[in-house]
Design a protein around this motif. Structure first.
Motif, mmCIF file in Angstrom:
data_model
loop_
_atom_site.group_PDB
_atom_site.id
_atom_site.type_symbol
_atom_site.label_atom_id
_atom_site.label_comp_id
_atom_site.label_asym_id
_atom_site.label_seq_id
_atom_site.Cartn_x
_atom_site.Cartn_y
_atom_site.Cartn_z
ATOM 1 N N ALA A 32 0.835 -1.206 0.000
ATOM 2 C CA ALA A 32 0.000 0.000 0.000
ATOM 3 C C ALA A 32 0.870 1.255 0.000
ATOM 4 O O ALA A 32 0.591 2.221 -0.721
ATOM 5 C CB ALA A 32 -0.934 -0.009 1.206
ATOM 6 N N ASP A 33 1.936 1.249 0.781
ATOM 7 C CA ASP A 33 2.850 2.397 0.808
ATOM 8 C C ASP A 33 3.466 2.629 -0.560
ATOM 9 O O ASP A 33 3.590 3.778 -1.020
ATOM 10 C CB ASP A 33 3.957 2.169 1.844
ATOM 11 C CG ASP A 33 3.452 2.273 3.276
ATOM 12 O OD1 ASP A 33 2.358 2.857 3.473
ATOM 13 O OD2 ASP A 33 4.136 1.762 4.185
ATOM 14 N N LYS A 34 3.873 1.544 -1.222
ATOM 15 C CA LYS A 34 4.486 1.677 -2.540
ATOM 16 C C LYS A 34 3.498 2.223 -3.562
ATOM 17 O O LYS A 34 3.864 2.979 -4.468
ATOM 18 C CB LYS A 34 5.032 0.323 -3.002
ATOM 19 C CG LYS A 34 6.259 -0.162 -2.226
ATOM 20 C CD LYS A 34 6.720 -1.505 -2.730
ATOM 21 C CE LYS A 34 7.971 -1.987 -1.991
ATOM 22 N NZ LYS A 34 9.137 -1.107 -2.265
ATOM 23 N N LEU A 35 2.216 1.827 -3.422
ATOM 24 C CA LEU A 35 1.188 2.299 -4.349
ATOM 25 C C LEU A 35 0.766 3.733 -4.065
ATOM 26 O O LEU A 35 0.182 4.404 -4.921
ATOM 27 C CB LEU A 35 -0.056 1.406 -4.274
ATOM 28 C CG LEU A 35 -0.019 0.049 -4.968
ATOM 29 C CD1 LEU A 35 -1.325 -0.691 -4.720
ATOM 30 C CD2 LEU A 35 0.210 0.206 -6.468
ATOM 31 N N GLY A 36 1.017 4.190 -2.824
ATOM 32 C CA GLY A 36 0.590 5.529 -2.446
ATOM 33 C C GLY A 36 -0.852 5.582 -1.986
ATOM 34 O O GLY A 36 -1.515 6.618 -2.104
ATOM 35 N N VAL A 37 -1.365 4.459 -1.447
ATOM 36 C CA VAL A 37 -2.721 4.425 -0.888
ATOM 37 C C VAL A 37 -2.626 3.937 0.551
ATOM 38 O O VAL A 37 -1.604 3.389 0.966
ATOM 39 C CB VAL A 37 -3.665 3.512 -1.698
ATOM 40 C CG1 VAL A 37 -3.772 3.982 -3.143
ATOM 41 C CG2 VAL A 37 -3.200 2.055 -1.644
ATOM 42 N N SER A 38 -3.685 4.127 1.309
ATOM 43 C CA SER A 38 -3.678 3.646 2.687
ATOM 44 C C SER A 38 -3.840 2.132 2.717
ATOM 45 O O SER A 38 -4.388 1.523 1.787
ATOM 46 C CB SER A 38 -4.804 4.291 3.486
ATOM 47 O OG SER A 38 -6.063 3.810 3.050
ATOM 48 N N ALA A 58 -5.446 -0.539 -13.008
ATOM 49 C CA ALA A 58 -4.382 -0.497 -14.007
ATOM 50 C C ALA A 58 -3.044 -0.129 -13.364
ATOM 51 O O ALA A 58 -1.996 -0.709 -13.690
ATOM 52 C CB ALA A 58 -4.741 0.508 -15.102
ATOM 53 N N HIS A 59 -3.082 0.827 -12.426
ATOM 54 C CA HIS A 59 -1.850 1.237 -11.736
ATOM 55 C C HIS A 59 -1.280 0.081 -10.914
ATOM 56 O O HIS A 59 -0.071 -0.178 -10.933
ATOM 57 C CB HIS A 59 -2.140 2.445 -10.840
ATOM 58 C CG HIS A 59 -0.966 2.900 -10.033
ATOM 59 N ND1 HIS A 59 0.254 3.218 -10.596
ATOM 60 C CD2 HIS A 59 -0.818 3.083 -8.690
ATOM 61 C CE1 HIS A 59 1.104 3.582 -9.643
ATOM 62 N NE2 HIS A 59 0.469 3.503 -8.480
ATOM 63 N N LEU A 60 -2.144 -0.622 -10.196
ATOM 64 C CA LEU A 60 -1.711 -1.742 -9.364
ATOM 65 C C LEU A 60 -1.076 -2.838 -10.217
ATOM 66 O O LEU A 60 0.008 -3.347 -9.894
ATOM 67 C CB LEU A 60 -2.902 -2.276 -8.581
ATOM 68 C CG LEU A 60 -2.657 -3.385 -7.559
ATOM 69 C CD1 LEU A 60 -3.706 -3.322 -6.444
ATOM 70 C CD2 LEU A 60 -2.725 -4.774 -8.203
ATOM 71 N N LEU A 61 -1.730 -3.206 -11.308
ATOM 72 C CA LEU A 61 -1.219 -4.270 -12.168
ATOM 73 C C LEU A 61 0.081 -3.855 -12.847
ATOM 74 O O LEU A 61 1.000 -4.669 -13.020
ATOM 75 C CB LEU A 61 -2.265 -4.654 -13.209
ATOM 76 C CG LEU A 61 -3.583 -5.219 -12.664
ATOM 77 C CD1 LEU A 61 -4.557 -5.477 -13.806
ATOM 78 C CD2 LEU A 61 -3.350 -6.488 -11.871
ATOM 79 N N GLY A 62 0.146 -2.577 -13.238
ATOM 80 C CA GLY A 62 1.365 -2.079 -13.861
ATOM 81 C C GLY A 62 2.529 -2.065 -12.895
ATOM 82 O O GLY A 62 3.667 -2.416 -13.258
#
Length: 256
Positions: A32-38, A58-62
């Motif tokens: 979650a930290d790497k994605l920038g979400v809680s 799409a962001h998560l899969l990418g």
């Protein structure tokens, strides 16, 4: 986004998002930290409490660099969120999403014209079914053991009504009728028998589930697929069919 129409597509999507993370050995908070979400947001996506936007998927899969085939499969699930019909293709290495509905449902109404549902089967009945299908003796014993293990983990709807065709009892009628009578003292479970007629025999098995928010989903098998329908008019049609069968049913009576 708005609440999805297809609960099963949401469950399939959330399970896929969780799988692509865990397959790479990433913890939820770290990812979650790497994605920038809680962490709570990611948890909601992975448990089906909230549907992510397509850009978020799409962001998560990418970020995880999933294969083009896997990306296409997961994105296809997202596009099915707003559809009242979801089709799951069964395979030996997957767990049917219908088990998730069993866990989530408040109530369920099941029509079983051919085979007694597995959670209600006696060992004698299950053995007779497997032997009828000409399974090797060693495979029969293994499958019976696996069924016992599944029963320990299986969760059922809080209230469940099962209509059984009398023809479904045929593999082991005496033990199965005795078991049905034994189950009669369970307040959350009602089992009734439907006499065999030509018209009844033409109605294929189905289950109606009621989940949160008075949502209804119908599940039925078609070859190697399980089809889940939540479109209101189709649900009402199945509810009407079930009520018709229920009027023809009789309470379980021990005839042994």
């Amino acid at each position: 986004m708005n609440t999805p129409k297809s609960l099963l597509a949401l469950l399939a999507l959330s399970g896929s998002l969780r799988a692509v993370r865990t397959d790479r050995g990433l913890g939820l908070r770290k990812f979650a930290d790497k994605l920038g979400v809680s962490a709570q947001t990611l948890s909601n996506w992975e448990t089906g409490r909230r549907a992510p936007a397509i850009e978020e998927v799409a962001h998560l899969l990418g970020f995880l660099r999933v294969s083009p085939v896997e990306r296409q499969r997961v994105m296809r699930l997202w596009y099915q969120l707003d559809s009242p019909t979801f089709i799951e293709t069964l395979s030996p290495d997957t767990t049917c999403l219908q088990q998730k509905l069993d866990e989530l449902a408040f109530r369920a109404w099941e029509w079983a014209p051919h085979t007694v549902p597995e959670p209600l089967q006696t060992a004698e009945y299950a053995r007779a079914i497997l032997q009828r299908d000409q399974a090797p003796p060693d495979d029969v014993d293994v499958e019976l053991f696996l069924r016992q293990a599944r029963q320990l983990d299986r969760k059922q709807p809080r209230q469940r009504t099962v209509l059984l065709s009398e023809a479904a009892l045929a593999p082991a009628p005496e033990s199965q009728l005795h078991a049905i009578n034994t189950m009669a003292d369970r307040p959350q479970l009602r089992i009734m028998l439907v006499p065999v007629t030509d018209r009844v025999g033409r109605i294929e098995p189905f289950t109606i589930y009621e989940t949160h928010g008075k949502g209804f989903t119908v599940a039925f098998r078609h070859h190697d697929n399980v089809i889940f329908v939540s479109e209101r008019s189709l649900v009402q049609s199945y509810q009407s069919t079930f009520k018709t069968l229920e009027r023809e049913a009789i309470d379980h009576v021990d005839r042994a």
